[in-house]
Write a protein that holds these residues in place. Structure first.
Motif, PDB file in Angstrom:
ATOM      1  N   THR A  56       0.843  -1.185   0.000  1.00  0.00           N
ATOM      2  CA  THR A  56       0.000   0.000   0.000  1.00  0.00           C
ATOM      3  C   THR A  56       0.884   1.244   0.000  1.00  0.00           C
ATOM      4  O   THR A  56       1.770   1.376   0.848  1.00  0.00           O
ATOM      5  CB  THR A  56      -0.924   0.033   1.244  1.00  0.00           C
ATOM      6  N   VAL A  57       0.647   2.130  -0.966  1.00  0.00           N
ATOM      7  CA  VAL A  57       1.356   3.406  -1.028  1.00  0.00           C
ATOM      8  C   VAL A  57       0.301   4.496  -1.156  1.00  0.00           C
ATOM      9  O   VAL A  57      -0.515   4.473  -2.068  1.00  0.00           O
ATOM     10  CB  VAL A  57       2.313   3.473  -2.247  1.00  0.00           C
ATOM     11  N   GLU A  58       0.307   5.420  -0.200  1.00  0.00           N
ATOM     12  CA  GLU A  58      -0.614   6.564  -0.241  1.00  0.00           C
ATOM     13  C   GLU A  58       0.221   7.838  -0.345  1.00  0.00           C
ATOM     14  O   GLU A  58       1.237   7.970   0.320  1.00  0.00           O
ATOM     15  CB  GLU A  58      -1.462   6.624   1.026  1.00  0.00           C
ATOM     16  N   ARG A  59      -0.261   8.773  -1.153  1.00  0.00           N
ATOM     17  CA  ARG A  59       0.465  10.022  -1.374  1.00  0.00           C
ATOM     18  C   ARG A  59      -0.327  11.176  -0.772  1.00  0.00           C
ATOM     19  O   ARG A  59      -1.545  11.261  -0.930  1.00  0.00           O
ATOM     20  CB  ARG A  59       0.656  10.241  -2.872  1.00  0.00           C
ATOM     21  N   PHE A  60       0.386  12.069  -0.102  1.00  0.00           N
ATOM     22  CA  PHE A  60      -0.204  13.259   0.501  1.00  0.00           C
ATOM     23  C   PHE A  60       0.598  14.460   0.021  1.00  0.00           C
ATOM     24  O   PHE A  60       1.826  14.459   0.093  1.00  0.00           O
ATOM     25  CB  PHE A  60      -0.159  13.163   2.035  1.00  0.00           C
ATOM     26  N   ASN A  61      -0.080  15.488  -0.450  1.00  0.00           N
ATOM     27  CA  ASN A  61       0.629  16.615  -1.044  1.00  0.00           C
ATOM     28  C   ASN A  61       1.236  17.552  -0.006  1.00  0.00           C
ATOM     29  O   ASN A  61       1.056  17.373   1.199  1.00  0.00           O
ATOM     30  CB  ASN A  61      -0.264  17.362  -2.041  1.00  0.00           C
ATOM     31  N   SER A  62       1.940  18.545  -0.494  1.00  0.00           N
ATOM     32  CA  SER A  62       2.665  19.494   0.355  1.00  0.00           C
ATOM     33  C   SER A  62       1.758  20.214   1.350  1.00  0.00           C
ATOM     34  O   SER A  62       2.174  20.518   2.466  1.00  0.00           O
ATOM     35  CB  SER A  62       3.343  20.562  -0.509  1.00  0.00           C
ATOM     36  N   LYS A  63       0.548  20.491   0.929  1.00  0.00           N
ATOM     37  CA  LYS A  63      -0.372  21.250   1.788  1.00  0.00           C
ATOM     38  C   LYS A  63      -0.903  20.427   2.950  1.00  0.00           C
ATOM     39  O   LYS A  63      -1.454  20.988   3.897  1.00  0.00           O
ATOM     40  CB  LYS A  63      -1.533  21.788   0.963  1.00  0.00           C
ATOM     41  N   MET A  64      -0.727  19.112   2.886  1.00  0.00           N
ATOM     42  CA  MET A  64      -1.177  18.236   3.972  1.00  0.00           C
ATOM     43  C   MET A  64      -0.186  18.352   5.125  1.00  0.00           C
ATOM     44  O   MET A  64       0.947  17.876   5.044  1.00  0.00           O
ATOM     45  CB  MET A  64      -1.260  16.791   3.479  1.00  0.00           C
ATOM     46  N   ALA A  65      -0.612  19.012   6.190  1.00  0.00           N
ATOM     47  CA  ALA A  65       0.251  19.183   7.359  1.00  0.00           C
ATOM     48  C   ALA A  65       0.506  17.826   8.008  1.00  0.00           C
ATOM     49  O   ALA A  65      -0.359  16.937   7.975  1.00  0.00           O
ATOM     50  CB  ALA A  65      -0.401  20.132   8.358  1.00  0.00           C
ATOM     51  N   PRO A  66       1.675  17.638   8.594  1.00  0.00           N
ATOM     52  CA  PRO A  66       1.977  16.365   9.234  1.00  0.00           C
ATOM     53  C   PRO A  66       0.981  15.957  10.321  1.00  0.00           C
ATOM     54  O   PRO A  66       0.782  14.770  10.554  1.00  0.00           O
ATOM     55  CB  PRO A  66       3.372  16.585   9.825  1.00  0.00           C
ATOM     56  N   ASP A  67       0.345  16.925  10.959  1.00  0.00           N
ATOM     57  CA  ASP A  67      -0.626  16.582  12.010  1.00  0.00           C
ATOM     58  C   ASP A  67      -2.073  16.561  11.514  1.00  0.00           C
ATOM     59  O   ASP A  67      -3.005  16.441  12.306  1.00  0.00           O
ATOM     60  CB  ASP A  67      -0.488  17.540  13.195  1.00  0.00           C
ATOM     61  N   ALA A  68      -2.269  16.623  10.199  1.00  0.00           N
ATOM     62  CA  ALA A  68      -3.619  16.592   9.635  1.00  0.00           C
ATOM     63  C   ALA A  68      -4.280  15.248   9.949  1.00  0.00           C
ATOM     64  O   ALA A  68      -3.633  14.197   9.888  1.00  0.00           O
ATOM     65  CB  ALA A  68      -3.574  16.816   8.129  1.00  0.00           C
ATOM     66  N   LYS A  69      -5.541  15.297  10.264  1.00  0.00           N
ATOM     67  CA  LYS A  69      -6.294  14.093  10.629  1.00  0.00           C
ATOM     68  C   LYS A  69      -6.216  13.027   9.531  1.00  0.00           C
ATOM     69  O   LYS A  69      -6.071  11.837   9.819  1.00  0.00           O
ATOM     70  CB  LYS A  69      -7.759  14.473  10.918  1.00  0.00           C
ATOM     71  N   GLU A  70      -6.307  13.448   8.275  1.00  0.00           N
ATOM     72  CA  GLU A  70      -6.259  12.491   7.168  1.00  0.00           C
ATOM     73  C   GLU A  70      -4.946  11.696   7.175  1.00  0.00           C
ATOM     74  O   GLU A  70      -4.945  10.470   6.975  1.00  0.00           O
ATOM     75  CB  GLU A  70      -6.428  13.227   5.836  1.00  0.00           C
ATOM     76  N   LEU A  71      -3.832  12.370   7.421  1.00  0.00           N
ATOM     77  CA  LEU A  71      -2.538  11.697   7.444  1.00  0.00           C
ATOM     78  C   LEU A  71      -2.383  10.849   8.705  1.00  0.00           C
ATOM     79  O   LEU A  71      -1.983   9.682   8.622  1.00  0.00           O
ATOM     80  CB  LEU A  71      -1.396  12.711   7.338  1.00  0.00           C
ATOM     81  N   THR A  72      -2.698  11.401   9.854  1.00  0.00           N
ATOM     82  CA  THR A  72      -2.522  10.622  11.093  1.00  0.00           C
ATOM     83  C   THR A  72      -3.455   9.414  11.130  1.00  0.00           C
ATOM     84  O   THR A  72      -3.068   8.352  11.622  1.00  0.00           O
ATOM     85  CB  THR A  72      -2.695  11.497  12.354  1.00  0.00           C
ATOM     86  N   SER A  73      -4.637   9.541  10.568  1.00  0.00           N
ATOM     87  CA  SER A  73      -5.552   8.392  10.497  1.00  0.00           C
ATOM     88  C   SER A  73      -4.978   7.300   9.602  1.00  0.00           C
ATOM     89  O   SER A  73      -5.071   6.108   9.923  1.00  0.00           O
ATOM     90  CB  SER A  73      -6.927   8.815   9.975  1.00  0.00           C
ATOM     91  N   ALA A  74      -4.396   7.694   8.478  1.00  0.00           N
ATOM     92  CA  ALA A  74      -3.788   6.722   7.569  1.00  0.00           C
ATOM     93  C   ALA A  74      -2.599   6.031   8.238  1.00  0.00           C
ATOM     94  O   ALA A  74      -2.411   4.812   8.088  1.00  0.00           O
ATOM     95  CB  ALA A  74      -3.359   7.412   6.274  1.00  0.00           C
ATOM     96  N   ILE A  75      -1.806   6.791   8.988  1.00  0.00           N
ATOM     97  CA  ILE A  75      -0.673   6.207   9.719  1.00  0.00           C
ATOM     98  C   ILE A  75      -1.178   5.208  10.744  1.00  0.00           C
ATOM     99  O   ILE A  75      -0.690   4.075  10.834  1.00  0.00           O
ATOM    100  CB  ILE A  75       0.191   7.309  10.380  1.00  0.00           C
ATOM    101  N   GLU A  76      -2.174   5.617  11.520  1.00  0.00           N
ATOM    102  CA  GLU A  76      -2.753   4.721  12.538  1.00  0.00           C
ATOM    103  C   GLU A  76      -3.242   3.427  11.893  1.00  0.00           C
ATOM    104  O   GLU A  76      -3.003   2.332  12.410  1.00  0.00           O
ATOM    105  CB  GLU A  76      -3.919   5.413  13.256  1.00  0.00           C
ATOM    106  N   LYS A  77      -3.928   3.556  10.770  1.00  0.00           N
ATOM    107  CA  LYS A  77      -4.478   2.384  10.068  1.00  0.00           C
ATOM    108  C   LYS A  77      -3.351   1.431   9.674  1.00  0.00           C
ATOM    109  O   LYS A  77      -3.447   0.219   9.878  1.00  0.00           O
ATOM    110  CB  LYS A  77      -5.250   2.857   8.837  1.00  0.00           C
ATOM    111  N   GLN A  78      -2.255   1.969   9.120  1.00  0.00           N
ATOM    112  CA  GLN A  78      -1.129   1.124   8.715  1.00  0.00           C
ATOM    113  C   GLN A  78      -0.447   0.482   9.926  1.00  0.00           C
ATOM    114  O   GLN A  78      -0.087  -0.689   9.899  1.00  0.00           O
ATOM    115  CB  GLN A  78      -0.117   1.915   7.887  1.00  0.00           C
ATOM    116  N   LEU A  79      -0.268   1.254  10.975  1.00  0.00           N
ATOM    117  CA  LEU A  79       0.395   0.713  12.161  1.00  0.00           C
ATOM    118  C   LEU A  79      -0.442  -0.367  12.825  1.00  0.00           C
ATOM    119  O   LEU A  79       0.097  -1.333  13.375  1.00  0.00           O
ATOM    120  CB  LEU A  79       0.716   1.832  13.150  1.00  0.00           C
ATOM    121  N   ASN A  80      -1.749  -0.231  12.773  1.00  0.00           N
ATOM    122  CA  ASN A  80      -2.631  -1.247  13.362  1.00  0.00           C
ATOM    123  C   ASN A  80      -2.622  -2.537  12.558  1.00  0.00           C
ATOM    124  O   ASN A  80      -2.945  -3.598  13.096  1.00  0.00           O
ATOM    125  CB  ASN A  80      -4.065  -0.712  13.495  1.00  0.00           C
ATOM    126  N   ARG A  81      -2.240  -2.468  11.287  1.00  0.00           N
ATOM    127  CA  ARG A  81      -2.143  -3.659  10.438  1.00  0.00           C
ATOM    128  C   ARG A  81      -0.845  -4.424  10.679  1.00  0.00           C
ATOM    129  O   ARG A  81      -0.774  -5.605  10.415  1.00  0.00           O
ATOM    130  CB  ARG A  81      -2.186  -3.278   8.953  1.00  0.00           C
TER     131      ARG A  81
END
Length: 173
Positions: A147-172
């Motif tokens: 799985t490879v997901e891309r997030f653009n420059s405007k996506m802040a590192p603490d954005a919910k969309e990014l942290t949720s995706a990280i959580e999802k991967q870590l839980n797997r």
């Protein structure tokens, strides 16, 4: 998945084949075998620049790293001058990262991230999603590399969309 060998000659599996590279640390003669050092981790791969409006994202990336590193996230930072916003001298890039922003996640020597000269890691990421359109594109890669997901420059590192995706991967993992 790649199978690398460690310094004792033992095979290491559990690393996406596209990450089976030795890369030079930022402003150092030392190299890192990504698979050997980070096999089994979830990756956030970021193309960075020292003189970009998004450079303050280093703070947020470092906070993400501190928050999730013990759960298996590794952030790999690759400075790039593809958008003409990187220092000419790596010691200056290192100062921005390590001194100005306190970065402790792995940072590597400057590479190209798009086009024919792109580093093989970024060529693969571009094939899976798209090449970075600017600095501070973030690629979240599952531990198995499927799985490879891309997030653009405007996506802040603490954005919910990014942290949720990280959580999802870590839980797997």
């Amino acid at each position: 998945m790649a199978t690398s060998t460690n310094t004792a000659g033992q095979q290491i599996s559990g690393c996406p084949a596209f990450l089976d590279h030795r890369v030079q640390r930022l402003n150092s003669s030392k190299t890192v075998d990504i698979c050997q050092q980070f096999a089994g981790k979830t990756f956030l791969i970021v193309n960075t620049a020292s003189n970009c409006g998004f450079t303050p994202q280093f703070k947020g990336l470092e906070a993400l790293y501190q928050q999730y590193k013990d759960r298996g996230l590794v952030i790999l930072g690759f400075p790039s001058d593809d958008f003409f916003q990187e220092e000419d001298d790596e010691k200056d890039t290192a100062k921005v990262c390590y001194v100005n922003y306190g970065v402790t996640f792995p940072m590597f020597s400057t590479v190209s991230v798009r086009g024919d000269d792109a580093h093989p890691i970024f060529s693969y990421l571009a094939e899976q999603t798209a090449a970075p359109y600017w600095n501070f594109y973030k690629y979240l890669v599952s531990a198995d590399g499927n799985t490879v997901e891309r997030f653009n420059s405007k996506m802040a590192p603490d954005a919910k969309e990014l942290t949720s995706a990280i959580e999802k991967q870590l839980n797997r993992s």
